[in-house]
Design an enzyme around this catalytic site. Structure first.
Site, PDB file in Angstrom:
ATOM      1  N   GLU A 119       1.020  -1.264   0.028  1.00 30.85           N
ATOM      2  CA  GLU A 119       0.019  -0.108  -0.049  1.00 30.85           C
ATOM      3  C   GLU A 119       0.892   1.169   0.112  1.00 30.85           C
ATOM      4  OE1 GLU A 119      -3.174   0.094  -0.438  1.00 30.85           O
ATOM      5  OE2 GLU A 119      -3.958  -2.091   0.365  1.00 30.85           O
ATOM      6  N   HIS A 142      -2.809   1.030   8.357  1.00 35.61           N
ATOM      7  CA  HIS A 142      -3.828   0.444   7.735  1.00 35.61           C
ATOM      8  C   HIS A 142      -3.892  -1.001   8.469  1.00 35.61           C
ATOM      9  CE1 HIS A 142      -6.214  -1.763   5.082  1.00 35.61           C
ATOM     10  NE2 HIS A 142      -5.395  -2.625   4.794  1.00 35.61           N
ATOM     11  N   HIS A 144      -7.141  -4.397   9.634  1.00 41.11           N
ATOM     12  CA  HIS A 144      -8.265  -4.838   9.096  1.00 41.11           C
ATOM     13  C   HIS A 144      -9.364  -5.147  10.740  1.00 41.11           C
ATOM     14  CE1 HIS A 144      -5.861  -6.746   5.678  1.00 41.11           C
ATOM     15  NE2 HIS A 144      -6.378  -5.561   5.511  1.00 41.11           N
ATOM     16  N   HIS A 215     -12.864  -4.038   3.654  1.00 38.57           N
ATOM     17  CA  HIS A 215     -11.345  -4.249   3.833  1.00 38.57           C
ATOM     18  C   HIS A 215     -10.715  -4.115   4.987  1.00 38.57           C
ATOM     19  CE1 HIS A 215      -7.447  -3.239   1.627  1.00 38.57           C
ATOM     20  NE2 HIS A 215      -7.116  -4.019   2.648  1.00 38.57           N
TER      21      HIS A 215
HETATM   22  O1  2HA Z   1      -0.555  -5.458   2.912  1.00 39.65           O
HETATM   23  O2  2HA Z   1      -3.731  -5.055   4.142  1.00 39.65           O
HETATM   24  O3  2HA Z   1      -4.280  -3.906   1.826  1.00 39.65           O
HETATM   25  C1  2HA Z   1      -1.576  -6.080   3.254  1.00 39.65           C
HETATM   26  C2  2HA Z   1      -2.755  -5.323   3.233  1.00 39.65           C
HETATM   27  C3  2HA Z   1      -2.990  -4.609   1.906  1.00 39.65           C
HETATM   28 ZN    ZN Z   2      -5.421  -4.453   3.852  1.00 41.76          ZN
END
Ligand code: 2HA
Ligand code: ZN
Length: 270
Positions: A119, A142, A144, A215
């Site tokens: 990313e 970032h 999840h 995502h």
């Molecule tokens: O790099 O989460 O969106 C792993 C991720 C990409």
């Molecule tokens: Zn991701």
């Protein structure tokens, strides 16, 4: 093995704070396999010896030109690397990169040739935007988070600020410590320049944390711990909501007046 952190306590502190957060992401179940990314602008912590260090390998294209990043340094999680490994040995699972003078390439300078995050275009575009705006934010995250991603599968929650208000109303801390709420970016291909552009538009709309539909989330802050704390706080609210629903009722939520009182007492920005 020699590391660029050995004689640079300021840089070591930054990198180990990233490692600490990477451990939390894994423990929370937000970082399956190589999921998630972290980049921190460490230009202020880079010392003379690192500035003079030769690049490891050839310069690589970022994919976008970012005029405010000339000569800036970032610690980045490595692509395909695991957060749980970054937590233990950060300099084997991440690297320090320098943006070249053409503002379109980067070179890895320490410790090893660990290729940065998939990313990278979105992370570096956001850092470019932050510098252009005169922001003091240095970190982007970032990840999840399970309950927040689950909520992004419901159309009603994707309307502007529906989720912000719902999450704020679950517990007073959420508005107090995540006062700009949760921006929404519709589903786009991971790693794409379109996703990077949409993320910047949402941050420019005054959000520190942005949901990438189905995502994950993207958060920015003064440092990586602050970015993590905001996502953690929002997730706490999502869990309270889920638990109330699974006990068989729709939670009442704090009233608008109670939330306004939080804004006044904490002198919140929005
Ligand atoms: O790099 O989460 O969106 C792993 C991720 C990409
Ligand atoms: Zn991701």
């Amino acid at each position: 093995m020699k590391s660029c952190l050995d004689n640079n306590p300021a840089l070591a502190r930054e990198v180990w704070q990233v490692a600490e957060v990477a451990g939390y992401l894994w423990q929370k179940g937000w970082a399956e396999r190589n999921g998630g990314n972290i980049t921190v602008n460490v230009t202020e912590q880079v010392d003379d010896s690192l500035r003079k260090a030769p690049a490891i390998g050839e310069p690589k294209a970022i994919g976008v030109t970012l005029p405010h990043l000339r000569g800036q340094y970032f610690f980045c999680k490595g692509t395909n690397r695991r957060m749980r490994d970054l937590a233990r040995v950060p300099m084997d699972n991440g690297s320090i990169i320098r943006i070249t003078d053409d503002c379109a390439h980067y070179e890895i300078i320490a410790d090893n040739e660990v290729m940065p995050t998939s990313e990278l275009p979105s992370h570096l575009s956001v850092h470019n935007y932050l510098i252009a705006k005169g922001s003091t934010y240095k970190a982007s995250l970032h990840t999840h988070p399970i309950e927040l991603v689950a909520m992004s599968h419901c159309d009603r929650f994707l309307e502007k600020d529906v989720l912000t208000n719902l999450l704020w109303s679950m517990i007073p801390e959420t508005k107090a410590f995540c006062p700009r709420g949760l921006g929404i970016v519709p589903y786009m291909l991971p790693g794409s320049v379109e996703l990077a552009d949409a993320t910047i538009r949402a941050i420019d709309d005054n959000y520190d944390v942005v949901m990438w539909e189905k995502h994950g989330v993207f958060a920015v802050g003064e440092n990586i711990m602050e970015a993590f704390d905001m996502v953690d706080t929002l997730t706490k609210s999502a869990i309270i909501y889920r638990d109330a629903r699974s006990m068989g009722f729709e939670p009442t939520g704090m009233s608008q007046a109670q939330m306004q009182e939080i804004s006044t007492v904490f002198h919140l920005p929005k």
